[in-house]
Design a protein around this motif. Sequence first.
Motif, PDB file in Angstrom:
ATOM      1  N   ARG A   1      51.442  73.719  13.677  1.00  0.00           N
ATOM      2  CA  ARG A   1      51.506  75.171  13.546  1.00  0.00           C
ATOM      3  C   ARG A   1      52.949  75.597  13.297  1.00  0.00           C
ATOM      4  O   ARG A   1      53.889  74.916  13.712  1.00  0.00           O
TER       5      ARG A   1
ATOM      6  N   PHE B   1      56.734  81.223   6.445  1.00  0.00           N
ATOM      7  CA  PHE B   1      57.077  81.108   7.863  1.00  0.00           C
ATOM      8  C   PHE B   1      58.537  80.693   8.016  1.00  0.00           C
ATOM      9  O   PHE B   1      59.229  80.399   7.044  1.00  0.00           O
TER      10      PHE B   1
ATOM     11  N   TYR C   1      55.763  79.197  12.789  1.00  0.00           N
ATOM     12  CA  TYR C   1      55.985  80.544  13.299  1.00  0.00           C
ATOM     13  C   TYR C   1      56.172  81.553  12.162  1.00  0.00           C
ATOM     14  O   TYR C   1      57.078  81.418  11.342  1.00  0.00           O
TER      15      TYR C   1
ATOM     16  N   GLY D   1      53.639  85.329  15.070  1.00  0.00           N
ATOM     17  CA  GLY D   1      53.274  84.248  15.984  1.00  0.00           C
ATOM     18  C   GLY D   1      52.960  82.959  15.249  1.00  0.00           C
ATOM     19  O   GLY D   1      53.280  82.784  14.078  1.00  0.00           O
ATOM     20  N   TRP D   2      52.281  82.062  15.961  1.00  0.00           N
ATOM     21  CA  TRP D   2      52.042  80.712  15.460  1.00  0.00           C
ATOM     22  C   TRP D   2      50.714  80.643  14.720  1.00  0.00           C
ATOM     23  O   TRP D   2      49.724  81.231  15.158  1.00  0.00           O
TER      24      TRP D   2
ATOM     25  N   LYS E   1      62.444  78.488  13.353  1.00  0.00           N
ATOM     26  CA  LYS E   1      61.865  79.010  14.588  1.00  0.00           C
ATOM     27  C   LYS E   1      60.575  78.279  14.964  1.00  0.00           C
ATOM     28  O   LYS E   1      59.871  78.710  15.875  1.00  0.00           O
ATOM     29  N   SER E   2      60.283  77.199  14.243  1.00  0.00           N
ATOM     30  CA  SER E   2      58.984  76.526  14.394  1.00  0.00           C
ATOM     31  C   SER E   2      59.060  75.216  15.158  1.00  0.00           C
ATOM     32  O   SER E   2      58.225  74.326  14.968  1.00  0.00           O
TER      33      SER E   2
END
Length: 220
Positions: A150, A199, A152, A130-131, A203-204
């Motif tokens: 933030r 991360f 991912y 998750g974030w 996907k962020s």
Amino acid sequence: MSPAGAGAARRPRVVVLDYGSGNLRSAVRAVERAGAEVTLTADRAAAQEADGLLVPGVGAYAACMAGLHAVRGPEVIGRRLAGGRPVLGICVGMQVLFARGVEHGVETAGCDEWPGTVERLHAPVVPHMGWNTVEVPEGSQMFAGIADERFYFVHSYGVRSWELVTDGRTRAPLVTRTIHGDEQFVSAVENGPLWATQFHPEKSGDAGAALLRNWIATLR
């Protein structure tokens, strides 16, 4: 009149290294949207000659290292860095840049660009999915304009402890850390031409896109 397109800036050329790991197309699309011309390939000459090399990675450390060795990835990475040519590692593509990984009691040698061991997180909830925020060091170029955002994550392993020792003649890497549960781990590193994130920038969302643009800006 000048020829059409004359004076237009050339898009940096990026190779996403295809060694059989992960959803490579999402990385390709994200880097293209960030402003680069992207090729997905395992060809060593193309990977060596590109302006930037992106090393993705998901799954088991040992499997990723086996895939890298099959395409002589550690050699390509090492040669690029010896010449000051940018490399970006993502997720397990970051982990394999360290000296070793330990999974289920089995130790696998990594690319050894940095000392350190990748091991299972000791947080109450694993995988870390998750974030999450990141603790960015001063002077970061990677996180310029996005230090408070933030990103991912999805991983069960990471570098939990990394004591940096330098000889005073070279600049120490800039290390970004993240807290998950009661544990802190390395979530990004900037070390001259070698950048890496635990991360997934691809996907962020907007923050990840900005990070990729920050990297691509170093390729020009």
